[in-house]
Design an enzyme around this catalytic site. Sequence first.
Site, PDB file in Angstrom:
ATOM      1  N   ARG A   1      11.220   3.837   2.947  1.00 18.10           N
ATOM      2  CA  ARG A   1      10.911   2.915   4.047  1.00 18.10           C
ATOM      3  C   ARG A   1      12.188   2.138   4.332  1.00 18.10           C
ATOM      4  NH1 ARG A   1       5.835  -1.117   4.262  1.00 18.10           N
ATOM      5  NH2 ARG A   1       4.924   0.825   5.027  1.00 18.10           N
TER       6      ARG A   1
ATOM      7  N   HIS B   1       5.275   6.146  11.495  1.00 19.31           N
ATOM      8  CA  HIS B   1       4.619   5.952  10.197  1.00 19.31           C
ATOM      9  C   HIS B   1       3.613   7.097  10.024  1.00 19.31           C
ATOM     10  CE1 HIS B   1       3.560   3.930   6.635  1.00 19.31           C
ATOM     11  NE2 HIS B   1       3.091   2.784   7.089  1.00 19.31           N
TER      12      HIS B   1
ATOM     13  N   ARG C   1       0.798  -1.217   0.000  1.00 22.15           N
ATOM     14  CA  ARG C   1       0.000   0.000   0.000  1.00 22.15           C
ATOM     15  C   ARG C   1       0.835   1.274   0.000  1.00 22.15           C
ATOM     16  NH1 ARG C   1      -2.928  -4.010   1.632  1.00 22.15           N
ATOM     17  NH2 ARG C   1      -1.003  -4.543   2.673  1.00 22.15           N
ATOM     18  N   THR C   2       1.848   1.326   0.850  1.00 25.22           N
ATOM     19  CA  THR C   2       2.565   2.594   0.997  1.00 25.22           C
ATOM     20  C   THR C   2       3.241   2.976  -0.320  1.00 25.22           C
ATOM     21  OG1 THR C   2       2.889   2.123   3.330  1.00 25.22           O
ATOM     22  CG2 THR C   2       4.267   3.849   2.382  1.00 25.22           C
TER      23      THR C   2
ATOM     24  N   LYS D   1      26.112  -3.558  -2.317  1.00 28.51           N
ATOM     25  CA  LYS D   1      27.565  -3.386  -2.432  1.00 28.51           C
ATOM     26  C   LYS D   1      28.153  -2.686  -1.216  1.00 28.51           C
ATOM     27  CE  LYS D   1      27.066  -2.647  -7.417  1.00 28.51           C
ATOM     28  NZ  LYS D   1      27.234  -1.665  -8.489  1.00 28.51           N
TER      29      LYS D   1
END
Length: 306
Positions: free
Chosen positions: A105, A133, A54-55, A84
């Site tokens: 995120r 959030h 969703r986000t 890396k």
Amino acid sequence: MPSVISIKQFLEDQKLIDTILGRAAELQTLKGKTFPDTLRGRIVATLFYEPSTRTRLSFETGVQRLGGNIISTENAQGSSSNVKGESLEDTIRTLNGYADAIVMRHPEKGSATRADAVSSIPIINGGDGGGDHPTQALYDLYTIRQSKGRSDKLKIALVGDVLHSRSIHALTQLLGIYDNDLYLVGPESGLLGDDALAEYRSGNARVEQSSDMESVLADADVVYINRMQKERYADEGEFEKVKDAFCITPSTLTKMKSDAIILDPLPRVNEIDPAVDDDPRALYFQQAENGLYVRMAILEYALGLL
Ligand code: NCD
């Protein structure tokens, strides 16, 4: 231009909350019609080091609906130069040369603050570990206002992984600025410590904790439930003990108020029986759609367009 890092930055500014949610409501009326191309010519980078449905997709949809463009790493943990050994800071510095804003995120609490410290373009926090959030909390509030007509004088149960759920952390603080009764319901081994509780009590709401979901549901106007957060448990044995701690079933519904609403930031795992989905009180998919409109408004805010 403003970053959106923590729900705390909104707690002292109810006017800003109302502006963002008001703009979201305006945008929602355009569903199925043409949205304004306020983001035309803008590029937004989505940088996701943790899984998301969703986000990431609501932000990406929002950018495109508003006429902007997206560059995206949906698995930055495994497919960006993180593999890396590149630091988050260097990745952010690089994206500063490409994009106009970054939605990110990351599994570490505080990562969005770290990113913001080296960024000259706005950072939008789409979840930092078990921390914050903010965009989730804003659309949770939007959904509560839309269905209950207000965001105060409500009894709200926040059920599930109260210790690790960033969605519950952010929403508890946001609802705490209003005159509400908040009940945090978690397993005995997963309740908040005194410091966190004292912080959540510093607003205008009364905040209680319990492990007995049934005892708070009968009175609740809003039941907000979030899955037990498997990825935040270092010890799998501990997670096994709590994974089935709470579940809303058709039988739970019979004990709830007829005008209560049930919200879940999703994903749903086992905390809501799918047999509940057809009940008019089950608003979690509407809530997920609302995330799109609120995030469109947040993008306009972060890009200095609101
Ligand atoms: C939440 C999250 O990522 O914290 N999901 C979301 O953004 N809708 C809730 C969760 O993962 O349980």
